[in-house]
Write an enzyme that holds these catalytic residues in place. Sequence first.
Site, PDB file in Angstrom:
ATOM      1  N   TYR A  17       0.812  -1.224   0.000  1.00  0.00           N
ATOM      2  CA  TYR A  17       0.000   0.000   0.000  1.00  0.00           C
ATOM      3  C   TYR A  17       0.844   1.273   0.000  1.00  0.00           C
ATOM      4  O   TYR A  17       0.322   2.368  -0.186  1.00  0.00           O
ATOM      5  CB  TYR A  17      -0.911   0.043   1.234  1.00  0.00           C
ATOM      6  CG  TYR A  17      -1.993  -1.002   1.224  1.00  0.00           C
ATOM      7  CD1 TYR A  17      -3.041  -0.928   0.295  1.00  0.00           C
ATOM      8  CD2 TYR A  17      -1.990  -2.048   2.126  1.00  0.00           C
ATOM      9  CE1 TYR A  17      -4.040  -1.882   0.280  1.00  0.00           C
ATOM     10  CE2 TYR A  17      -2.992  -3.013   2.126  1.00  0.00           C
ATOM     11  CZ  TYR A  17      -4.020  -2.923   1.195  1.00  0.00           C
ATOM     12  OH  TYR A  17      -5.010  -3.862   1.175  1.00  0.00           O
ATOM     13  N   HIS A  22      -4.218   6.296  -1.236  1.00  0.00           N
ATOM     14  CA  HIS A  22      -4.827   6.336   0.093  1.00  0.00           C
ATOM     15  C   HIS A  22      -3.793   6.626   1.180  1.00  0.00           C
ATOM     16  O   HIS A  22      -4.148   6.983   2.296  1.00  0.00           O
ATOM     17  CB  HIS A  22      -5.502   4.981   0.368  1.00  0.00           C
ATOM     18  CG  HIS A  22      -6.832   5.085   1.052  1.00  0.00           C
ATOM     19  ND1 HIS A  22      -7.537   6.267   1.191  1.00  0.00           N
ATOM     20  CD2 HIS A  22      -7.612   4.136   1.656  1.00  0.00           C
ATOM     21  CE1 HIS A  22      -8.680   6.041   1.831  1.00  0.00           C
ATOM     22  NE2 HIS A  22      -8.738   4.756   2.138  1.00  0.00           N
ATOM     23  N   TYR A  68      -5.436  -0.977   9.931  1.00  0.00           N
ATOM     24  CA  TYR A  68      -5.973  -0.631   8.615  1.00  0.00           C
ATOM     25  C   TYR A  68      -6.700   0.704   8.725  1.00  0.00           C
ATOM     26  O   TYR A  68      -7.052   1.152   9.813  1.00  0.00           O
ATOM     27  CB  TYR A  68      -6.863  -1.753   8.065  1.00  0.00           C
ATOM     28  CG  TYR A  68      -5.993  -2.817   7.452  1.00  0.00           C
ATOM     29  CD1 TYR A  68      -5.534  -2.672   6.137  1.00  0.00           C
ATOM     30  CD2 TYR A  68      -5.531  -3.886   8.204  1.00  0.00           C
ATOM     31  CE1 TYR A  68      -4.670  -3.603   5.587  1.00  0.00           C
ATOM     32  CE2 TYR A  68      -4.662  -4.818   7.653  1.00  0.00           C
ATOM     33  CZ  TYR A  68      -4.234  -4.672   6.340  1.00  0.00           C
ATOM     34  OH  TYR A  68      -3.361  -5.571   5.794  1.00  0.00           O
ATOM     35  N   ASN A  70      -9.624   1.822   8.226  1.00  0.00           N
ATOM     36  CA  ASN A  70     -10.921   1.962   8.905  1.00  0.00           C
ATOM     37  C   ASN A  70     -10.824   1.790  10.428  1.00  0.00           C
ATOM     38  O   ASN A  70     -11.819   1.851  11.120  1.00  0.00           O
ATOM     39  CB  ASN A  70     -11.943   0.986   8.318  1.00  0.00           C
ATOM     40  CG  ASN A  70     -11.481  -0.459   8.423  1.00  0.00           C
ATOM     41  OD1 ASN A  70     -10.332  -0.723   8.772  1.00  0.00           O
ATOM     42  ND2 ASN A  70     -12.357  -1.391   8.120  1.00  0.00           N
ATOM     43  N   ASP A  95      -5.702  11.635   2.275  1.00  0.00           N
ATOM     44  CA  ASP A  95      -5.969  11.800   0.847  1.00  0.00           C
ATOM     45  C   ASP A  95      -7.374  12.384   0.673  1.00  0.00           C
ATOM     46  O   ASP A  95      -8.280  12.069   1.434  1.00  0.00           O
ATOM     47  CB  ASP A  95      -5.859  10.447   0.131  1.00  0.00           C
ATOM     48  CG  ASP A  95      -6.755   9.378   0.769  1.00  0.00           C
ATOM     49  OD1 ASP A  95      -6.679   9.192   2.006  1.00  0.00           O
ATOM     50  OD2 ASP A  95      -7.539   8.732   0.046  1.00  0.00           O
ATOM     51  N   ASN A 116     -12.955   6.523   5.345  1.00  0.00           N
ATOM     52  CA  ASN A 116     -13.037   5.564   6.456  1.00  0.00           C
ATOM     53  C   ASN A 116     -12.100   5.870   7.615  1.00  0.00           C
ATOM     54  O   ASN A 116     -12.417   5.584   8.764  1.00  0.00           O
ATOM     55  CB  ASN A 116     -12.763   4.142   5.955  1.00  0.00           C
ATOM     56  CG  ASN A 116     -13.920   3.640   5.112  1.00  0.00           C
ATOM     57  OD1 ASN A 116     -15.050   4.091   5.284  1.00  0.00           O
ATOM     58  ND2 ASN A 116     -13.646   2.733   4.199  1.00  0.00           N
TER      59      ASN A 116
END
Length: 194
Positions: A17, A22, A68, A70, A95, A116
Amino acid sequence: MNSIQMLVGLANPGPEYANTRHNAGAWFIEQLAARYNCTLKHDPKYHGLTGKVIIQGQEFKLLIPTTYMNLSGKAVGSLANFFKIPVESILVAHDEMDLEPGVAKLKKGGGHGGHNGLKDIIVKMANQKDFMRLRIGIGHPGHREMVTGWVLGKAAKEDQEKMDAAVDEAVRCMEILAKDGVLKAQNRLHSFKP
């Protein structure tokens, strides 16, 4: 003059990632840490990578949650609670699809706009929304169904360069924020063109 004490950069954990849109918030913290020679260390107690920098004689706690996206609030909540940092003294970099690449804006409070990470922070901070946001533009794919792939995808080289320039400018603006307050930092950041 400046009331911000804690700077957070939102991201998803893991190398796959690292360069996705994100994770733009984390790029901000990473660049800030690099500029002020701070090594971010993983701290399981705060569910994230933490560090601190001194800018213009003021200390700022740095945090990149390693939960993560969220679950970002878990990390933000534990660090803020431990150091008794009030919600309005937290700045969260994230972002932002409503802004084009190359644009970054500071704003205080507001909703989560479907993000999120912000959603979870608001929930974990007992629905207090008054933290500052550093919104880093990533552009919009044009269709709602494409959003997930967009935020979890990598930007084209030209867009990435613009985002990097905006993040770099945001890092420089932290010096103004520390010295002259949010408004001056906002004025400088909002007039930036990559």
